[in-house]
Design a protein around this motif. Structure first.
Motif, PDB file in Angstrom:
ATOM      1  N   ILE A   9      -7.059  22.802-123.932  1.00 29.46           N
ATOM      2  CA  ILE A   9      -7.667  23.958-123.257  1.00 29.46           C
ATOM      3  C   ILE A   9      -7.736  25.099-124.256  1.00 29.46           C
ATOM      4  O   ILE A   9      -6.732  25.446-124.878  1.00 29.46           O
ATOM      5  N   CYS A  10      -8.919  25.699-124.413  1.00 28.87           N
ATOM      6  CA  CYS A  10      -9.029  26.882-125.253  1.00 28.87           C
ATOM      7  C   CYS A  10      -8.430  28.066-124.493  1.00 28.87           C
ATOM      8  O   CYS A  10      -8.738  28.290-123.334  1.00 28.87           O
ATOM      9  N   ARG A  11      -7.594  28.813-125.200  1.00 26.88           N
ATOM     10  CA  ARG A  11      -7.009  30.010-124.573  1.00 26.88           C
ATOM     11  C   ARG A  11      -7.250  31.243-125.444  1.00 26.88           C
ATOM     12  O   ARG A  11      -6.444  32.166-125.453  1.00 26.88           O
ATOM     13  N   PHE A  12      -8.359  31.215-126.181  1.00 26.70           N
ATOM     14  CA  PHE A  12      -8.730  32.428-126.921  1.00 26.70           C
ATOM     15  C   PHE A  12      -9.097  33.519-125.930  1.00 26.70           C
ATOM     16  O   PHE A  12      -8.791  34.688-126.118  1.00 26.70           O
ATOM     17  N   CYS A  13      -9.794  33.126-124.856  1.00 22.35           N
ATOM     18  CA  CYS A  13     -10.048  34.077-123.777  1.00 22.35           C
ATOM     19  C   CYS A  13      -9.651  33.413-122.462  1.00 22.35           C
ATOM     20  O   CYS A  13      -9.091  32.326-122.434  1.00 22.35           O
ATOM     21  N   HIS A  14      -9.964  34.077-121.359  1.00 19.22           N
ATOM     22  CA  HIS A  14      -9.519  33.624-120.049  1.00 19.22           C
ATOM     23  C   HIS A  14     -10.312  32.439-119.507  1.00 19.22           C
ATOM     24  O   HIS A  14      -9.968  31.897-118.469  1.00 19.22           O
ATOM     25  N   ALA A  15     -11.403  32.032-120.205  1.00 19.97           N
ATOM     26  CA  ALA A  15     -12.324  31.059-119.603  1.00 19.97           C
ATOM     27  C   ALA A  15     -11.788  29.636-119.589  1.00 19.97           C
ATOM     28  O   ALA A  15     -12.314  28.780-118.873  1.00 19.97           O
ATOM     29  N   ASN A  16     -10.758  29.349-120.400  1.00 22.01           N
ATOM     30  CA  ASN A  16     -10.080  28.050-120.324  1.00 22.01           C
ATOM     31  C   ASN A  16     -10.997  26.854-120.581  1.00 22.01           C
ATOM     32  O   ASN A  16     -10.901  25.819-119.896  1.00 22.01           O
ATOM     33  N   CYS A  17     -11.917  26.965-121.539  1.00 24.22           N
ATOM     34  CA  CYS A  17     -12.845  25.864-121.799  1.00 24.22           C
ATOM     35  C   CYS A  17     -12.098  24.599-122.238  1.00 24.22           C
ATOM     36  O   CYS A  17     -11.119  24.666-122.987  1.00 24.22           O
ATOM     37  N   GLY A  18     -12.617  23.467-121.792  1.00 22.85           N
ATOM     38  CA  GLY A  18     -12.078  22.189-122.243  1.00 22.85           C
ATOM     39  C   GLY A  18     -12.565  21.912-123.658  1.00 22.85           C
ATOM     40  O   GLY A  18     -13.760  21.985-123.929  1.00 22.85           O
ATOM     41  N   GLY A  42     -18.757  20.094-122.460  1.00 22.39           N
ATOM     42  CA  GLY A  42     -18.895  20.253-123.912  1.00 22.39           C
ATOM     43  C   GLY A  42     -19.107  21.673-124.373  1.00 22.39           C
ATOM     44  O   GLY A  42     -19.254  21.922-125.567  1.00 22.39           O
ATOM     45  N   PHE A  43     -19.099  22.630-123.439  1.00 23.56           N
ATOM     46  CA  PHE A  43     -19.355  24.020-123.841  1.00 23.56           C
ATOM     47  C   PHE A  43     -18.147  24.613-124.578  1.00 23.56           C
ATOM     48  O   PHE A  43     -17.004  24.442-124.173  1.00 23.56           O
ATOM     49  N   THR A  44     -18.420  25.305-125.651  1.00 23.68           N
ATOM     50  CA  THR A  44     -17.449  26.226-126.266  1.00 23.68           C
ATOM     51  C   THR A  44     -18.247  27.400-126.799  1.00 23.68           C
ATOM     52  O   THR A  44     -19.467  27.328-126.941  1.00 23.68           O
ATOM     53  N   CYS A  45     -17.555  28.471-127.150  1.00 25.22           N
ATOM     54  CA  CYS A  45     -18.218  29.563-127.861  1.00 25.22           C
ATOM     55  C   CYS A  45     -17.648  29.629-129.283  1.00 25.22           C
ATOM     56  O   CYS A  45     -16.712  28.903-129.632  1.00 25.22           O
ATOM     57  N   ALA A  46     -18.209  30.537-130.058  1.00 30.50           N
ATOM     58  CA  ALA A  46     -17.792  30.634-131.466  1.00 30.50           C
ATOM     59  C   ALA A  46     -16.311  30.969-131.582  1.00 30.50           C
ATOM     60  O   ALA A  46     -15.630  30.488-132.500  1.00 30.50           O
ATOM     61  N   LYS A  47     -15.798  31.778-130.645  1.00 31.90           N
ATOM     62  CA  LYS A  47     -14.383  32.158-130.737  1.00 31.90           C
ATOM     63  C   LYS A  47     -13.503  30.915-130.609  1.00 31.90           C
ATOM     64  O   LYS A  47     -12.568  30.725-131.387  1.00 31.90           O
ATOM     65  N   GLY A  48     -13.810  30.109-129.609  1.00 25.32           N
ATOM     66  CA  GLY A  48     -13.001  28.918-129.395  1.00 25.32           C
ATOM     67  C   GLY A  48     -13.031  27.995-130.602  1.00 25.32           C
ATOM     68  O   GLY A  48     -12.011  27.415-130.987  1.00 25.32           O
ATOM     69  N   ARG A  49     -14.202  27.887-131.204  1.00 24.27           N
ATOM     70  CA  ARG A  49     -14.306  26.989-132.356  1.00 24.27           C
ATOM     71  C   ARG A  49     -13.539  27.527-133.561  1.00 24.27           C
ATOM     72  O   ARG A  49     -13.309  26.808-134.523  1.00 24.27           O
ATOM     73  N   SER A 175     -19.443  37.442-121.184  1.00 19.34           N
ATOM     74  CA  SER A 175     -18.090  37.870-120.793  1.00 19.34           C
ATOM     75  C   SER A 175     -17.293  36.740-120.156  1.00 19.34           C
ATOM     76  O   SER A 175     -16.075  36.825-120.037  1.00 19.34           O
ATOM     77  N   MET A 176     -17.951  35.681-119.721  1.00 27.54           N
ATOM     78  CA  MET A 176     -17.295  34.551-119.068  1.00 27.54           C
ATOM     79  C   MET A 176     -16.579  34.968-117.775  1.00 27.54           C
ATOM     80  O   MET A 176     -15.613  34.348-117.367  1.00 27.54           O
ATOM     81  N   SER A 177     -17.062  36.018-117.171  1.00 23.43           N
ATOM     82  CA  SER A 177     -16.526  36.382-115.861  1.00 23.43           C
ATOM     83  C   SER A 177     -17.609  37.174-115.145  1.00 23.43           C
ATOM     84  O   SER A 177     -18.560  37.628-115.766  1.00 23.43           O
TER      85      SER A 177
HETATM   86  S1  SF4 Z   1     -14.390  28.550-126.022  1.00 24.25           S
HETATM   87 FE1  SF4 Z   1     -14.933  30.718-125.931  1.00 24.25          FE
HETATM   88  S2  SF4 Z   1     -15.439  31.128-123.786  1.00 24.25           S
HETATM   89 FE2  SF4 Z   1     -14.265  29.200-123.879  1.00 24.25          FE
HETATM   90  S3  SF4 Z   1     -12.123  29.807-123.562  1.00 24.25           S
HETATM   91 FE3  SF4 Z   1     -12.498  29.698-125.754  1.00 24.25          FE
HETATM   92  S4  SF4 Z   1     -13.020  31.794-126.321  1.00 24.25           S
HETATM   93 FE4  SF4 Z   1     -13.257  31.656-124.121  1.00 24.25          FE
END
Ligand code: SF4
Length: 731
Positions: A9-18, A42-49, A175-177
């Protein structure tokens, strides 16, 4: 060492992407979206990556730090730091009482389910109720409006089933919210548009989300109440409301009908600077639909009358009957939260104010949104009994994020003890007496709990479906590091102070505490593991944690379906759309007339914005995210730039009636003219002002926390701020 690929689980932000994480020698080296994840696809954003870059950041603290008398930092063992902090807090409590100890919880702790319950549990056990959170400087109007309006116990319509959706000042694609579920919002929006959903967006900036709008209104900042009142006006005038629902479940309809009568499309159009026909189109698109909700974002809550904006949105949803009825299937009956028991019935309004702790400044007190964070600096500075002398900051950077930066700085300097839990020496942590170095997200177990909790807290927020994922820790801290989980710090404090800890498995980010019967007592003799804590926190979950753990890529636990039960026919509770206080505020708008007051010499309105690659003050020092532009540009319409004689890249001085900052001009044709758009939580302490091209500028400095503030939550005018802009001649 071979690479392994693990779901997490990505926890860079609150969105918790898989996500899928490639791990080598215990270190994360690559992150991609997890296509096997049934909600995120399969979604992520640049921060998560860039999580690997975050974990390996050269500035990352691998040891806790103690500030020496001459202002330097030296490493200290985490256990020793906890010993010393506990002793100093006990001394302060003995001398000044427990109220002298306060906690501030920022947004960066949200994705870690154990942190906030432990932090609040420790503070309560120590005898203090001085819990402050980001909720009162972010979207406090939601909590106040919910309290004044009441709740529908059957739940709201959700995005994925709606044929109309209204977004006010939010940009969920970034903003993912804010209305579109965070699990791959772009895909959900595309799907919704394909099935014919009408999207209405009100925003001074034609955002990434607004580009998909069927009706787009680009108002002057701060005019959301007038526009929403006009939408209600049209919906009521044209009979687009749900008469049966209003008759059976709503009080105050006659009052709101009278209150919005002056808000003709023409009146609101002149006030907001939009076309009256577009207001009518928006009202018909929303009111003429069968299902859908209106949702506001951070900007309208930070602007004046944020409570009223949120309240009018609830009124619009209610008179249009956008609530689930008996027999309907509940879209999200919960997975990790206790099973929903939905019933087609109103829960009457509750108190929004007048309970809990009182502050000593500006007559402010605890509210349905929690204690007013905007007054925390005053509570530290105000002499006398009850002064806050020690502050623990978790997942936060107040110097960059709180309103009125100069006052914040004075307050931080006045503390007897400042402790931060921080991965690096941020602007605030550099002023701390102790900085506790934490483990980072991939080094700790995780649960998709925070986003699910939102769904039960706010209307049409969080997940649209009962999704859940658990991840074990999948990476190791760097060799030789002495880093701990945030909850371990508070557990350690409690142990040393001889306190028994109870956790409140709650939406603690709102600062609203649950009943004692919800509490989970922690074993203080044998330190629990994070997994044991998770098990306690979700002990009453609809889906057992053990089953969630069976699904490494996350799962949607839709069955068995849960239907909304019929309401009690004798129930006399109603949703209130005629709250006298809110309608008094609305009447003030009428009295101000069709043209809102201008501030002489301040022709622009500063609004906040999200930048896709930065999460508040996190990520702005990762080169691969900022791509050579590590600051927060001062975005203006190109015609405004030209009128000011500015070119992109010029240095500008931005001045409010309270303070000024430097910024770097940039062109943004998607803005309304007269609007300055900048991200908040950039910059650093004032002595680093000259580095605005390296670290950005702190817009919070422009905010006067004591002059124009909300009487419920204390939030000052943090958006739609009148400012002037001029070229700054730099030496
Ligand atoms: S991939 Fe991006 S949108 Fe998803 S949880 Fe991580 S930082 Fe947030």
């Amino acid at each position: 060492m071979p690479r392994t690929v693990l779901p997490s689980i990505c926890r860079f932000c609150h969105a918790n992407c898989g996500i899928r994480v490639e791990v080598e020698d215990g270190r994360p080296v690559r992150v991609t979206g997890d296509r096997a994840n049934p909600a995120y696809h399969g979604f992520t954003c640049a921060k998560g990556r860039q999580l690997p870059a975050l974990h390996a950041h050269p500035d990352r603290l691998l040891h806790s730090q103690k500030r020496t008398a001459d202002g330097r930092f030296e490493p200290i063992a985490s256990a020793r730091a906890i010993d010393e902090v506990a002793a100093r807090i006990q001394d302060l409590i003995a001398r000044y009482g427990p109220r002298s100890i306060a906690l501030y919880v920022g947004t960066y702790s949200g994705p870690h389910p154990a942190t906030i319950p432990f932090a609040i549990g420790w503070l309560l056990a120590a005898g203090s109720r001085m819990v402050f959170t980001a909720a009162t400087i972010d979207q406090p109007g939601k909590n106040i409006a919910n309290a004044l309006h009441g709740r529908w116990l059957g739940g709201s319509h959700v995005f994925d089933e709606s044929d109309a959706w209204l977004l006010v000042g939010n940009n969920p694609l970034i903003s993912m919210s804010g209305g579109i579920p965070p699990a791959n919002p772009a895909r959900r929006l595309r799907d919704a548009k394909a099935r014919g959903m009408k999207l209405v967006v009100i925003d001074p900036r034609r955002t990434e989300t607004a580009r998909s709008a069927d009706v787009y209104l680009q108002p002057r900042p701060g005019e959301d109440p007038a526009l929403l009142a006009a939408l209600l006006h049209v919906v009521i005038r044209e009979g687009l409301f749900d008469r049966d629902f209003v008759r059976d479940h709503v009080s105050g309809f006659a009052e709101i009908e009278a209150a919005v009568a002056p808000f003709t499309p023409r009146f609101a159009a002149e006030r907001a600077g939009v076309a009256a026909e577009d207001i009518e189109r928006a009202a018909r698109a929303f009111g003429g639909a069968r299902r859908g909700c209106g949702v506001a974002g951070t900007g309208p809550n930070m602007a004046p009358r944020g409570n009223l904006t949120e309240y009018l949105l609830l009124c619009l949803n209610t008179v249009c009957g956008r609530w689930r009825r008996a027999g309907e299937r509940v879209a999200n009956p919960g997975a990790l939260l206790p099973k929903a028991v939905p019933v087609a019935q109103a829960q009457a309004p509750r108190r929004a104010l007048g309970f809990g702790e009182k502050l000593r400044v500006r007559g402010l007190a605890n509210s349905a949104a929690g204690l007013p964070t905007a007054a925390l600096a005053d509570e530290i500075l105000e002499p006398g009994d009850g002064r806050i002398r020690a502050l623990i900051c978790v997942g936060s950077n107040p110097i960059a994020a709180w309103p009125d930066q100069h006052k914040t700085r004075r307050a931080i300097d006045a503390l007897d003890l400042l402790v931060t839990l921080d991965m690096k020496l941020s602007a605030t942590s550099r002023l701390a007496h102790y900085v506790i170095a934490p483990k980072l997200s991939l080094e700790v177990p995780g649960l998709s709990l925070s986003m699910e909790a939102l769904e039960q807290t706010y209307v049409a927020m969080g997940y649209s479906e009962p999704y859940a994922q658990y991840t074990p820790a999948i990476a190791q801290p760097p060799p030789g590091a002495d880093v701990i989980e945030e909850w371990e710090f508070f557990y350690g404090l409690a142990q040393r102070m001889g306190l028994a800890l109870s956790l409140y498995p709650t939406r603690a980010e709102t600062g609203v505490l649950r009943e004692r019967s919800d509490a989970v007592d922690v074993d203080m003799a044998h330190k629990p593991t994070t997994d044991e804590i998770f098990a306690d926190l979700v002990a009453r979950s609809r889906v057992p944690l053990a089953e969630v753990k069976q699904h490494a890529h996350g799962a949607i636990f839709a069955d068995p379906p849960i239907l909304v039960a019929p309401g009690d026919p004798d129930c006399a509770e109603r949703l209130d759309v005629g709250n006298a206080d809110m309608l008094r505020e609305l009447a003030e708008v009428v009295r101000e007339g069709a043209r809102a007051a201008e501030v002489r010499g301040r022709p622009f309105r500063l609004v906040s914005r999200r930048m896709p690659n930065v999460y508040n003050s996190s990520g702005r020092d990762i080169d691969s995210l900022t791509r050579g532009r590590p600051y927060n540009p001062a975005y203006l319409h190109p015609d405004d730039l030209a009128a000011l004689g500015l070119a992109e890249g010029d240095t500008v001085r931005i001045a409010s009636d309270h303070a000024s900052i430097l910024g770097v001009a940039a062109a943004a044709p998607e803005l309304r003219r007269g609007v300055l758009s900048m991200s908040h939580a950039f910059g650093d302490a004032p002595e680093r002002d000259g580095e605005y091209r390296e670290i950005g500028s702190t817009t919070g400095r422009l905010v006067d926390g004591a002059r124009e503030y909300d009487r419920y939550t204390g939030i000052p005018r943090m958006s739609a701020i009148p400012v002037s802009i001029e070229r700054a001649e730099m030496a």
